[in-house]
Design a protein around this motif. Sequence first.
Motif, PDB file in Angstrom:
ATOM      1  N   VAL A 144     -19.851   2.419 -42.590  1.00  0.00           N
ATOM      2  CA  VAL A 144     -19.289   3.602 -41.946  1.00  0.00           C
ATOM      3  C   VAL A 144     -19.059   4.703 -42.993  1.00  0.00           C
ATOM      4  N   PRO A 145     -19.036   5.976 -42.574  1.00  0.00           N
ATOM      5  CA  PRO A 145     -18.970   7.075 -43.542  1.00  0.00           C
ATOM      6  C   PRO A 145     -17.564   7.368 -44.054  1.00  0.00           C
ATOM      7  N   GLU A 146     -17.008   6.419 -44.786  1.00  0.00           N
ATOM      8  CA  GLU A 146     -15.738   6.609 -45.487  1.00  0.00           C
ATOM      9  C   GLU A 146     -15.728   5.687 -46.685  1.00  0.00           C
ATOM     10  N   THR A 147     -14.809   5.942 -47.643  1.00  0.00           N
ATOM     11  CA  THR A 147     -14.817   5.198 -48.900  1.00  0.00           C
ATOM     12  C   THR A 147     -13.481   4.542 -49.234  1.00  0.00           C
ATOM     13  N   LEU A 148     -12.471   4.654 -48.372  1.00  0.00           N
ATOM     14  CA  LEU A 148     -11.141   4.177 -48.725  1.00  0.00           C
ATOM     15  C   LEU A 148     -11.035   2.655 -48.776  1.00  0.00           C
ATOM     16  N   ALA A 149     -11.602   1.979 -47.777  1.00  0.00           N
ATOM     17  CA  ALA A 149     -11.404   0.530 -47.663  1.00  0.00           C
ATOM     18  C   ALA A 149     -12.297   0.000 -46.550  1.00  0.00           C
ATOM     19  N   HIS A 150     -12.293  -1.320 -46.383  1.00  0.00           N
ATOM     20  CA  HIS A 150     -12.978  -1.961 -45.263  1.00  0.00           C
ATOM     21  C   HIS A 150     -11.967  -2.259 -44.158  1.00  0.00           C
ATOM     22  N   LEU A 151     -12.480  -2.364 -42.927  1.00  0.00           N
ATOM     23  CA  LEU A 151     -11.655  -2.737 -41.779  1.00  0.00           C
ATOM     24  C   LEU A 151     -12.338  -3.890 -41.058  1.00  0.00           C
ATOM     25  N   HIS A 152     -11.562  -4.957 -40.774  1.00  0.00           N
ATOM     26  CA  HIS A 152     -12.101  -6.157 -40.118  1.00  0.00           C
ATOM     27  C   HIS A 152     -11.456  -6.339 -38.745  1.00  0.00           C
ATOM     28  N   TYR A 153     -12.270  -6.802 -37.788  1.00  0.00           N
ATOM     29  CA  TYR A 153     -11.763  -7.275 -36.508  1.00  0.00           C
ATOM     30  C   TYR A 153     -12.236  -8.717 -36.311  1.00  0.00           C
ATOM     31  N   TRP A 154     -11.308  -9.585 -35.919  1.00  0.00           N
ATOM     32  CA  TRP A 154     -11.629 -11.004 -35.802  1.00  0.00           C
ATOM     33  C   TRP A 154     -11.243 -11.571 -34.433  1.00  0.00           C
ATOM     34  N   ALA A 155     -12.118 -12.432 -33.934  1.00  0.00           N
ATOM     35  CA  ALA A 155     -11.849 -13.243 -32.746  1.00  0.00           C
ATOM     36  C   ALA A 155     -11.955 -14.698 -33.176  1.00  0.00           C
ATOM     37  N   VAL A 156     -10.862 -15.427 -33.046  1.00  0.00           N
ATOM     38  CA  VAL A 156     -10.784 -16.794 -33.542  1.00  0.00           C
ATOM     39  C   VAL A 156     -10.432 -17.735 -32.395  1.00  0.00           C
ATOM     40  N   GLN A 157     -11.171 -18.820 -32.285  1.00  0.00           N
ATOM     41  CA  GLN A 157     -10.763 -19.871 -31.364  1.00  0.00           C
ATOM     42  C   GLN A 157      -9.884 -20.847 -32.127  1.00  0.00           C
ATOM     43  N   LEU A 158      -8.698 -21.057 -31.612  1.00  0.00           N
ATOM     44  CA  LEU A 158      -7.740 -21.957 -32.232  1.00  0.00           C
ATOM     45  C   LEU A 158      -8.002 -23.395 -31.796  1.00  0.00           C
ATOM     46  N   THR A 159      -7.394 -24.318 -32.481  1.00  0.00           N
ATOM     47  CA  THR A 159      -7.550 -25.729 -32.127  1.00  0.00           C
ATOM     48  C   THR A 159      -6.780 -26.095 -30.873  1.00  0.00           C
ATOM     49  N   ARG A 160      -5.852 -25.213 -30.491  1.00  0.00           N
ATOM     50  CA  ARG A 160      -5.014 -25.460 -29.319  1.00  0.00           C
ATOM     51  C   ARG A 160      -4.355 -24.152 -28.935  1.00  0.00           C
ATOM     52  N   SER A 161      -3.678 -24.162 -27.823  1.00  0.00           N
ATOM     53  CA  SER A 161      -2.906 -22.979 -27.438  1.00  0.00           C
ATOM     54  C   SER A 161      -1.742 -22.784 -28.406  1.00  0.00           C
ATOM     55  N   ALA A 162      -1.444 -21.545 -28.696  1.00  0.00           N
ATOM     56  CA  ALA A 162      -0.346 -21.227 -29.615  1.00  0.00           C
ATOM     57  C   ALA A 162       0.304 -19.940 -29.154  1.00  0.00           C
ATOM     58  N   ASP A 163       1.458 -19.635 -29.730  1.00  0.00           N
ATOM     59  CA  ASP A 163       2.077 -18.346 -29.421  1.00  0.00           C
ATOM     60  C   ASP A 163       1.953 -17.421 -30.633  1.00  0.00           C
ATOM     61  N   THR A 164       2.268 -16.170 -30.411  1.00  0.00           N
ATOM     62  CA  THR A 164       2.080 -15.146 -31.440  1.00  0.00           C
ATOM     63  C   THR A 164       2.878 -15.452 -32.696  1.00  0.00           C
ATOM     64  N   GLU A 165       4.096 -15.883 -32.534  1.00  0.00           N
ATOM     65  CA  GLU A 165       4.957 -16.108 -33.692  1.00  0.00           C
ATOM     66  C   GLU A 165       4.451 -17.264 -34.552  1.00  0.00           C
ATOM     67  N   GLU A 166       3.898 -18.274 -33.934  1.00  0.00           N
ATOM     68  CA  GLU A 166       3.352 -19.385 -34.705  1.00  0.00           C
ATOM     69  C   GLU A 166       2.177 -18.919 -35.562  1.00  0.00           C
ATOM     70  N   VAL A 167       1.329 -18.070 -35.002  1.00  0.00           N
ATOM     71  CA  VAL A 167       0.196 -17.529 -35.766  1.00  0.00           C
ATOM     72  C   VAL A 167       0.682 -16.639 -36.894  1.00  0.00           C
ATOM     73  N   LEU A 168       1.663 -15.790 -36.600  1.00  0.00           N
ATOM     74  CA  LEU A 168       2.206 -14.922 -37.644  1.00  0.00           C
ATOM     75  C   LEU A 168       2.835 -15.746 -38.768  1.00  0.00           C
ATOM     76  N   ASP A 169       3.486 -16.826 -38.418  1.00  0.00           N
ATOM     77  CA  ASP A 169       4.063 -17.697 -39.446  1.00  0.00           C
ATOM     78  C   ASP A 169       2.963 -18.289 -40.334  1.00  0.00           C
ATOM     79  N   ALA A 170       1.822 -18.605 -39.740  1.00  0.00           N
ATOM     80  CA  ALA A 170       0.701 -19.126 -40.534  1.00  0.00           C
ATOM     81  C   ALA A 170       0.237 -18.086 -41.543  1.00  0.00           C
ATOM     82  N   PHE A 171       0.154 -16.842 -41.117  1.00  0.00           N
ATOM     83  CA  PHE A 171      -0.258 -15.786 -42.040  1.00  0.00           C
ATOM     84  C   PHE A 171       0.836 -15.495 -43.079  1.00  0.00           C
ATOM     85  N   ARG A 172       2.090 -15.566 -42.661  1.00  0.00           N
ATOM     86  CA  ARG A 172       3.200 -15.339 -43.606  1.00  0.00           C
ATOM     87  C   ARG A 172       3.202 -16.377 -44.725  1.00  0.00           C
ATOM     88  N   ALA A 173       2.674 -17.554 -44.450  1.00  0.00           N
ATOM     89  CA  ALA A 173       2.684 -18.618 -45.455  1.00  0.00           C
ATOM     90  C   ALA A 173       1.743 -18.316 -46.618  1.00  0.00           C
TER      91      ALA A 173
END
Length: 351
Positions: free
Chosen positions: A219-248
């Motif tokens: 894309v025509p900019e130089t500041l940084a990259h931007l990612h969008y992700w779609a992930v299938q989890l191993t099971r159903s989870a809630d938002t806070e559990e996922v955020l805790d995984a990233f916080r770790a």
Amino acid sequence: MNTSSKTRVAVNGYGVIGKRVADAVAQQEDMELAGVSDISADWRARMVTQKGFRLYGAASEQAQAMRDAGLDVAGTLDDLLGASDVVVDCTPKRVAAKNVELYRQKGMKFIVQGGEKHEVTGHSFVAEASYESALGRDSTRVVSCNTTSIVRTLTALKHAGLLRRARGTLLRRATDPWESHLGGIMNTLVPEPEIPSHQGPDAQSVDPDLDVITMAVKVPETLAHLHYWAVQLTRSADTEEVLDAFRASPRIALIRMADGLTAINAVKELMADLGRPHDNLYEVALWADMLKVQGDELFYGYMVDNQAIVIPETVDAIRALVGQVRDPHESIAKTNAALGIGAVVDALGGR
């Protein structure tokens, strides 16, 4: 023979990555920057000596050109390697692969960057995923900025037992900011011609168990990259559990649009306000309030600073090759403390 307890580090190439690696190494209490080698005699070489670093020419011809330009030159790359325990090669793509023969002839431990192929070293490095397998090796490759971010985020989900497979779309900056005047793209988007794009297979060179596919567009900019992700989890989870995984993960910073961080330029401005050198964003900046979980499906986006994210990884790779710090968590903590990683979270109220 090195009689100091500090690891003596040579940096070969003083460009976008090399200058940041040199600064970072100089901040580590268990490392000593032996010097910097380059081919340039312009303003970039002057910055080396202005910072008090020892400057070396890549060969005698470059060393003489530096002297002719009035620079204080300590010698050539050969001299620098003789005074070092490990060399970090930050030369342009494909140049490093040629330098490897010299390093091996001299029995040097060496690190190359993500522009080189995995086969150059036979090992690819991200601290949270492959530190232990790098211990005591002669060489490793710190993977690219985008691949580093992919491995960090997916490893966080994997460690939490949540990762099944991941599919990502990357919006890639067109060129490095300081080279914007030399080229790039304008008023268009340039799709990478193959699916998967190279970052997915590259992530698997760090962790073969990752089920990941990427697509990318410049894309025509130089500041940084931007990612969008779609992930299938191993099971159903809630938002806070996922955020805790990233916080770790100590190198993922959860940011919020609600704090005014609504675009990549705003995040870069935050780095400047934090006093980061070169406005460096070492972390993956992941928008917590954009993240969505629906059953076992996860959707999120994040920003990658292409000039900075690999710097802490490179410092950890040095420790792994030397083998003085065998615990990845200990090395990561040392590096993070020296570079102020974690300050983003602190600045946003610890979220």
